[in-house]
Design a protein around this motif. Structure first.
Motif, PDB file in Angstrom:
ATOM      1  N   ASN A 245       5.574   9.440  -2.834  1.00 58.36           N
ATOM      2  CA  ASN A 245       5.039   8.388  -3.689  1.00 58.36           C
ATOM      3  C   ASN A 245       4.100   8.945  -4.740  1.00 58.36           C
ATOM      4  O   ASN A 245       4.058   8.454  -5.880  1.00 58.36           O
ATOM      5  CB  ASN A 245       4.325   7.338  -2.847  1.00 58.36           C
ATOM      6  CG  ASN A 245       3.775   6.219  -3.688  1.00 58.36           C
ATOM      7  OD1 ASN A 245       2.601   6.233  -4.050  1.00 58.36           O
ATOM      8  ND2 ASN A 245       4.618   5.264  -4.039  1.00 58.36           N
TER       9      ASN A 245
ATOM     10  N   HIS B  54       7.849   1.528  -4.867  1.00 54.38           N
ATOM     11  CA  HIS B  54       8.395   2.769  -4.312  1.00 54.38           C
ATOM     12  C   HIS B  54       9.796   2.547  -3.745  1.00 54.38           C
ATOM     13  O   HIS B  54      10.646   3.444  -3.800  1.00 54.38           O
ATOM     14  CB  HIS B  54       7.461   3.292  -3.226  1.00 54.38           C
ATOM     15  CG  HIS B  54       7.887   4.602  -2.622  1.00 54.38           C
ATOM     16  ND1 HIS B  54       7.399   5.813  -3.058  1.00 54.38           N
ATOM     17  CD2 HIS B  54       8.770   4.897  -1.638  1.00 54.38           C
ATOM     18  CE1 HIS B  54       7.955   6.799  -2.356  1.00 54.38           C
ATOM     19  NE2 HIS B  54       8.790   6.253  -1.481  1.00 54.38           N
TER      20      HIS B  54
ATOM     21  N   ASP C 267       4.574   9.245   7.585  1.00 56.52           N
ATOM     22  CA  ASP C 267       3.599   8.619   6.688  1.00 56.52           C
ATOM     23  C   ASP C 267       3.165   9.584   5.602  1.00 56.52           C
ATOM     24  O   ASP C 267       3.146   9.234   4.418  1.00 56.52           O
ATOM     25  CB  ASP C 267       2.386   8.134   7.488  1.00 56.52           C
ATOM     26  CG  ASP C 267       1.445   7.283   6.646  1.00 56.52           C
ATOM     27  OD1 ASP C 267       1.911   6.273   6.080  1.00 56.52           O
ATOM     28  OD2 ASP C 267       0.256   7.638   6.543  1.00 56.52           O
TER      29      ASP C 267
ATOM     30  N   THR D  20       4.106   9.349   1.592  1.00 53.63           N
ATOM     31  CA  THR D  20       2.980   9.293   0.651  1.00 53.63           C
ATOM     32  C   THR D  20       3.066  10.429  -0.365  1.00 53.63           C
ATOM     33  O   THR D  20       2.766  10.238  -1.547  1.00 53.63           O
ATOM     34  CB  THR D  20       1.646   9.346   1.407  1.00 53.63           C
ATOM     35  OG1 THR D  20       1.585   8.237   2.308  1.00 53.63           O
ATOM     36  CG2 THR D  20       0.468   9.269   0.453  1.00 53.63           C
TER      37      THR D  20
ATOM     38  N   ASN E  66       0.851  -1.193   0.000  1.00 48.50           N
ATOM     39  CA  ASN E  66       0.000   0.000   0.000  1.00 48.50           C
ATOM     40  C   ASN E  66       0.885   1.240   0.000  1.00 48.50           C
ATOM     41  O   ASN E  66       1.197   1.802   1.048  1.00 48.50           O
ATOM     42  CB  ASN E  66      -0.909   0.002   1.225  1.00 48.50           C
ATOM     43  CG  ASN E  66      -2.024  -1.014   1.139  1.00 48.50           C
ATOM     44  OD1 ASN E  66      -2.637  -1.197   0.093  1.00 48.50           O
ATOM     45  ND2 ASN E  66      -2.295  -1.693   2.246  1.00 48.50           N
ATOM     46  N   ASP E  67       1.282   1.689  -1.176  1.00 47.86           N
ATOM     47  CA  ASP E  67       2.215   2.803  -1.269  1.00 47.86           C
ATOM     48  C   ASP E  67       1.643   4.103  -0.719  1.00 47.86           C
ATOM     49  O   ASP E  67       2.390   5.044  -0.472  1.00 47.86           O
ATOM     50  CB  ASP E  67       2.619   3.005  -2.735  1.00 47.86           C
ATOM     51  CG  ASP E  67       3.314   1.786  -3.319  1.00 47.86           C
ATOM     52  OD1 ASP E  67       4.548   1.740  -3.293  1.00 47.86           O
ATOM     53  OD2 ASP E  67       2.621   0.873  -3.791  1.00 47.86           O
ATOM     54  N   ASP E  68       0.338   4.152  -0.535  1.00 46.59           N
ATOM     55  CA  ASP E  68      -0.268   5.364   0.026  1.00 46.59           C
ATOM     56  C   ASP E  68      -0.251   5.378   1.553  1.00 46.59           C
ATOM     57  O   ASP E  68      -0.586   6.392   2.164  1.00 46.59           O
ATOM     58  CB  ASP E  68      -1.701   5.530  -0.488  1.00 46.59           C
ATOM     59  CG  ASP E  68      -2.604   4.347  -0.141  1.00 46.59           C
ATOM     60  OD1 ASP E  68      -2.082   3.262   0.180  1.00 46.59           O
ATOM     61  OD2 ASP E  68      -3.840   4.519  -0.194  1.00 46.59           O
ATOM     62  N   HIS E  69       0.150   4.258   2.181  1.00 47.31           N
ATOM     63  CA  HIS E  69       0.174   4.192   3.653  1.00 47.31           C
ATOM     64  C   HIS E  69       1.294   3.278   4.136  1.00 47.31           C
ATOM     65  O   HIS E  69       1.089   2.468   5.046  1.00 47.31           O
ATOM     66  CB  HIS E  69      -1.165   3.688   4.192  1.00 47.31           C
ATOM     67  CG  HIS E  69      -2.175   4.760   4.412  1.00 47.31           C
ATOM     68  ND1 HIS E  69      -2.008   5.776   5.324  1.00 47.31           N
ATOM     69  CD2 HIS E  69      -3.377   4.983   3.815  1.00 47.31           C
ATOM     70  CE1 HIS E  69      -3.066   6.572   5.300  1.00 47.31           C
ATOM     71  NE2 HIS E  69      -3.902   6.120   4.390  1.00 47.31           N
TER      72      HIS E  69
END
Length: 346
Positions: free
Chosen positions: A274, A239, A267, A271, A209-212
């Motif tokens: 990313n 990432h 975090d 993000t 989960n590249d967003d988190h």
């Protein structure tokens, strides 16, 4: 007779279950869009020198089209050769895609090259029943240990229910799962499925989960019915194919740690970086080119060429990459690369 996870060297199994950073390996091409063997090998050396615990090859970041141009086995071989240069063997994960015949064939190739697990993409199974997909997973697991993969539907993944993950986790030769649905609800479905299958001690949980990324690593998932919280131990991430030394340091700070304001602040920073690399503004169109551009700027790649001539940076993406690198220099590793680049290219 297929490879079982019990057949792995003890150090490899221990590394997976302790948790580590596994970069999704890019593809180095020259201006003619042909394999640049020297730089392909240099990328593997970079990741391992940076402290990555493994390499994932033949996956999305490597470009699935390597299969159509006859590079699948060659690219896997180069990474496996680089791995032999290290005193401690890294975890070697090979992407396996397509329907059962293709995925089993790719798993056999990977197994023959010394790979430990197959990262199993289910994108080819859109519209199939749960029974069909489970039978497919069982067939690949008969060849070698499987690293499950929940890919976000926005880039071709198949939505998968809790019932699937419960049945998938019950397959004895499933050794890890990469969760990358970019969806907190779907991520919890995977965790619940592993728990209800009683597989939490066998299956290592990794974030995609590249967003988190940081939040995943810091969260104790204290689900009802669990004797102790489930933890996401590491990451297998596109990432982390860039600024890898910083990613390894980030993982070390977060793995099993208690959440603090300082760690939680990372975090949002990770993000934001990313979003630039993965080209979120253009629905991930420039995701591979974004990774390539960082590596090109560092001298690891000669250009950002992809097998598909239509793949490249989106408008404004280069400027975004410059901006995030300037905002968060502590999440980059340019000095480390400069100090070692000539050695990796030798």
């Amino acid at each position: 007779m297929g490879l079982r996870w019990q057949d792995w060297p003890g150090s490899v199994l221990a590394r997976l279950r302790h948790g580590c950073a596994i970069p999704a390996h890019p593809l180095a091409l020259n201006a003619r869009r042909e394999l640049d063997t020297l730089r392909q090998r240099a990328l593997s050396r970079y990741y391992l020198a940076a402290g990555a615990g493994g390499l994932a090859v033949g996956v999305h970041t490597t470009q699935f089209a390597i299969r159509q141009v006859g590079l699948f086995e060659t690219v896997l071989s180069l990474a496996a050769e680089a791995a032999t240069e290290r005193d401690e063997a890294p975890i070697l994960v090979a992407g396996a895609i397509g329907r059962t015949e293709q995925a089993v064939r790719e798993a056999r190739i990977a197994r023959g090259l010394g790979y430990h697990a197959a990262l199993l993409s289910l994108a080819a199974w859109k519209g199939a029943s749960e029974d069909e997909i489970i039978a497919h997973c069982q067939a690949v697991a008969a060849e070698m240990p499987v690293f499950g993969f929940y890919l976000q539907p926005a880039v071709g993944g198949v939505p998968l229910k809790l019932s699937f993950w419960r049945r998938f986790a019950a397959i004895e030769n499933v050794i890890a799962i990469k969760m990358a649905p970019f969806d907190r609800y779907a991520t919890l479905d995977v965790l619940r499925g592993v728990l209800e299958a009683g597989a939490q001690d066998r299956i290592a949980l990794y974030t995609g989960n590249d967003d988190h990324i940081v939040a995943d690593l810091l969260t104790p998932f204290a689900l009802a019915g669990a004797e102790k919280p489930l933890r996401i131990l590491g990451g297998l991430l596109g990432h982390w194919s860039v600024w890898t030394r910083a990613a390894v340091d980030l993982h070390a700070r977060c793995r099993g740690a208690d959440a603090t304001p300082a760690l939680l602040a990372l975090d949002a920073q990770v993000t934001e970086m990313n979003a630039a690399v993965f080209d979120v503004a253009h629905n991930f169109h420039g995701v591979i080119a974004g990774c390539h551009e960082i590596l090109r700027r560092q001298g690891l790649l000669d250009g950002i060429w992809c097998l598909d001539p239509d793949e490249g940076l989106s408008p404004g993406q280069s400027e975004l990459l410059t901006a995030v690198a300037q905002r968060y220099p502590h999440l980059t590793d340019d000095a480390f690369v400069r100090a070692n680049l000539n050695t990796w290219l030798s």
